[in-house]
Design an enzyme around this catalytic site. Structure first.
Site, mmCIF file in Angstrom:
data_model
loop_
_atom_site.group_PDB
_atom_site.id
_atom_site.type_symbol
_atom_site.label_atom_id
_atom_site.label_comp_id
_atom_site.label_asym_id
_atom_site.label_seq_id
_atom_site.Cartn_x
_atom_site.Cartn_y
_atom_site.Cartn_z
ATOM 1 N N GLY A 1 0.861 -1.169 0.033
ATOM 2 C CA GLY A 1 -0.103 -0.035 -0.269
ATOM 3 C C GLY A 1 0.860 1.242 0.060
ATOM 4 C CB ALA B 1 3.108 2.785 4.664
ATOM 5 C CE LYS C 1 -3.109 -10.739 3.145
ATOM 6 N NZ LYS C 1 -3.710 -11.035 4.205
ATOM 7 N N GLY D 1 -11.779 8.918 -0.053
ATOM 8 C CA GLY D 1 -11.902 10.416 0.366
ATOM 9 C C GLY D 1 -10.671 10.988 -0.174
ATOM 10 N N GLY D 2 -9.330 10.864 0.347
ATOM 11 C CA GLY D 2 -8.356 11.317 -0.143
ATOM 12 C C GLY D 2 -7.074 11.613 0.812
ATOM 13 C CG ASP E 1 -1.607 -11.048 7.249
ATOM 14 O OD1 ASP E 1 -2.727 -11.798 8.060
ATOM 15 O OD2 ASP E 1 -1.983 -10.495 5.975
ATOM 16 C CG HIS F 1 -13.272 2.806 7.333
ATOM 17 N ND1 HIS F 1 -13.143 2.610 5.968
ATOM 18 C CD2 HIS F 1 -12.724 4.026 7.301
ATOM 19 C CE1 HIS F 1 -12.879 3.439 5.366
ATOM 20 N NE2 HIS F 1 -12.520 4.313 6.181
ATOM 21 C CD GLU G 1 -5.914 0.303 8.588
ATOM 22 O OE1 GLU G 1 -5.888 0.255 7.227
ATOM 23 O OE2 GLU G 1 -6.743 -0.370 9.271
ATOM 24 N NE ARG H 1 -8.599 6.581 10.060
ATOM 25 C CZ ARG H 1 -9.160 6.948 8.476
ATOM 26 N NH1 ARG H 1 -8.382 7.493 7.800
ATOM 27 N NH2 ARG H 1 -10.213 6.367 8.192
ATOM 28 C CG LEU I 1 -4.557 7.587 1.951
ATOM 29 C CD1 LEU I 1 -5.466 8.103 0.900
ATOM 30 C CD2 LEU I 1 -3.999 6.258 1.695
HETATM 31 C C1 SIN Z 1 -14.099 8.093 3.060
HETATM 32 O O1 SIN Z 1 -13.818 8.399 1.859
HETATM 33 O O2 SIN Z 1 -14.979 8.115 3.898
HETATM 34 C C2 SIN Z 1 -12.766 7.422 3.784
HETATM 35 C C3 SIN Z 1 -11.663 8.474 4.062
HETATM 36 C C4 SIN Z 1 -10.886 7.835 5.299
HETATM 37 O O3 SIN Z 1 -11.410 6.781 6.006
HETATM 38 O O4 SIN Z 1 -9.934 8.586 5.647
#
Ligand code: SIN
Length: 530
Positions: free
Chosen positions: A12, A14, A33, A46-47, A218, A346, A370, A381, A387
């Site tokens: 991902g 990171a 994996k 979202g971003g 993991d 989430h 994460e 959070r 991100l």
């Molecule tokens: C979302 O687009 O709602 C997720 C964004 C996030 O979890 O940071």
């Protein structure tokens, strides 16, 4: 035994960022994996939250983050990650990342900033509603064919090799990793001075999640078995709005839909958020998820609805093309109909405890993204901060591990010993245990908890743990079995952390202790295998 300067587990934001930087300094094995783009990052809609506008400030972003974190954010981590953000975003732009732009009143172009719950300003950089996919594309384009990186797809890390497990009388250090090659079924031994966990979170521990199938915790399970310190696993974030549809699992309806004015409606079409919080639909996620849970329990309905039909159809289609197309494919035109939604697991706010450089309590082991608990998120959070954390801490971990590379140990690492094992004869047992863990976590360790439900979960998980250990020792290992083993460990850590916190704070809400207790619990919950 193969040797690398850096072993990175996870592809991902990171893991890819770290691998790309480290490849300039030494040899890198990048282990993933499944396929290279199978990651939580690729699913992020979202971003990236980052201060880029003159109307915004680092102090405001810090304040919003700390407010969401309900007393448990580490302010040094918050400041470091937020203030370093613009530099890391510039690097991404130089690598070819596209963020949406818009035209200003005087005809200039500027970054288009999205808004999400808990943010006092618009500050979320995005690419339509598929930001994560665009990040993956950008980083993978750089990694493809890179001479310094050996990309090992369909390889799953089994366990770290530590000096402690090998019986050496020295500070417990991580010196390599055993990796299952899914194609050959063989376990390979990789030796490395710098081992980096970037495996993402554990959404699959719950029956309903917005996460992809790879999110089986993991990294936390491996670090735990290696003797690393784990923190704050009780703080699992439930996203308020996952699409509720019989044929679609795990499809997120981004918070930005509420940020752009979407309303939450009950089964009779009435708005209900004002009853729960003055910020209504833009209250922090824990508040909105609990309000939806309460509304569904009160009315007995299977979902609530998210309505964006009052916005112009052209705007909805261009701002949310991915959500629009996916919903349309399943018979919901979001420009004309409200979207059925439910909360779902989430994000894991806790994880392997690290400092600002991703260094864990084990020498030679870093954790980034994460899987790590840096202190940025505290008890809850703030949307789109993750991100950013992945980018910044990957950078810091690269800087630290390159400056201070742990010395190579002088001994050879033992090869994996499979013992006298046979193939798993009944896959149904594995899939049954998978389902059982996920169902019990949803029912007993969800948005609203009680001690009794947590105890029940702990008892059942202890039995499941024994069963899974028997499989692990008696059968040939497969990815499914390794994931199950990790899932049961991580589920137990979530429950144990939750049982230790006798108060309600942020994402951990229990009916037995409904209030926050700063006198006793203004601290991280930490756990280490004894
Ligand atoms: C979302 O687009 O709602 C997720 C964004 C996030 O979890 O940071």
């Amino acid at each position: 035994m193969r040797e690398f300067d850096y072993v990175v587990i996870g592809s991902g934001i990171a893991g890819l960022t770290f691998a790309l930087k480290a490849a300039g300094k030494g040899s890198v094995a990048l282990i993933t994996k499944r396929g290279r783009a199978d990651s939580n990052t690729a699913w992020a809609q979202g971003g990236v939250a980052c201060v880029t506008s003159e109307e915004d400030s680092f102090d405001l972003h810090i304040r919003d983050t700390v407010t969401a974190g309900a007393g448990l954010c580490h302010e040094d981590a918050v400041r470091e990650i937020i203030t370093q953000g613009p530099d890391r975003i510039s690097e991404l732009l130089q690598l070819g990342m596209h963020f949406d732009r818009r035209e200003t009143m005087n005809g200039e172009s500027e970054l288009d900033l999205g808004r999400e719950g808990g943010h006092s300003k618009r500050r979320v950089l995005h690419f339509q509603d598929s930001t994560g996919m665009e990040i993956e594309r950008t980083l993978l384009d750089q990694i493809a064919g890179h001479p310094g990186i050996e990309l090992m797809e369909n390889h799953m890390a089994v366990d770290f090799i530590t000096t402690g497990k090998l019986g050496y009388a020295m500070e417990n250090s991580c010196v390599g990793v055993y990796v299952l090659n899914e194609e050959s079924g063989e376990v390979e031994t990789l030796r490395s001075d710098v081992n980096v966990l970037a495996t993402g979170g554990c959404g699959k521990v719950y029956l309903y999640t917005t996460n992809p199938d790879v999110a089986t915790g993991d990294g936390v399970a491996m670090a735990w078995r290696a003797g690393g310190l784990i923190a704050n696993m009780e703080f699992i974030q439930f996203h308020p709005t996952c699409l509720f549809h019989p044929e679609v699992k795990s499809f997120l309806i981004s918070e930005v839909v509420r940020g752009e004015g979407g309303y939450l409606l009950d089964a009779r079409g009435r708005r209900f958020m004002e009853k729960h919080n003055s910020q209504k639909e833009l209250a922090p996620r824990d508040v909105v998820a609990r309000a939806i849970d309460a509304e569904m329990k009160r009315s007995g309905s299977k979902c609530v609805f998210l309505d964006i039909t009052h916005k112009p159809a052209d705007f909805v289609k261009s701002r949310f093309p991915n959500i629009y197309e996916t919903c349309l494919k399943h018979g919901i035109d979001i420009t004309k109909q409200p979207i059925p939604v439910v909360p779902a697991a989430h994000y894991q706010c806790g994880g392997v405890k690290t400092d600002l450089n991703g260094e864990t309590s084990l020498r030679g082991l870093f954790a980034i993204g994460e899987v790590a608990c840096t202190g940025l998120h505290g008890a809850n959070r703030l949307a789109s901060n993750s991100l950013l954390e992945g980018l910044v801490v990957a950078h810091n971990a690269f800087e630290k591990s390159s400056r201070n590379r742990p010395p190579r140990v002088a001994f050879d690492l033992p090869e994996w010993r499979p013992g006298h094992v046979s193939d798993v004869d009944e896959m149904v047992v594995i899939s049954h245990n998978w389902e059982e863990i996920r169902r019990l976590m949803w029912d007993y360790v969800g948005i609203v908890r009680t001690d009794k439900r947590l105890q029940r979960a702990a008892t059942r998980l202890r039995n499941l743990h024994t069963e899974v250990q028997e499989f692990y020792w008696n059968f040939k290992i497969t990815t499914d079995l390794l994931e199950l083993r990790n899932l049961v460990t991580v589920a137990s850590l979530v429950v144990d952390c939750a049982l230790n916190r006798k108060e309600s704070r942020g994402l951990h809400f229990t009916l037995d202790y409904p209030d926050r207790d700063d006198a006793k619990f203004l601290r991280d919950t930490t756990m280490r295998r004894t």
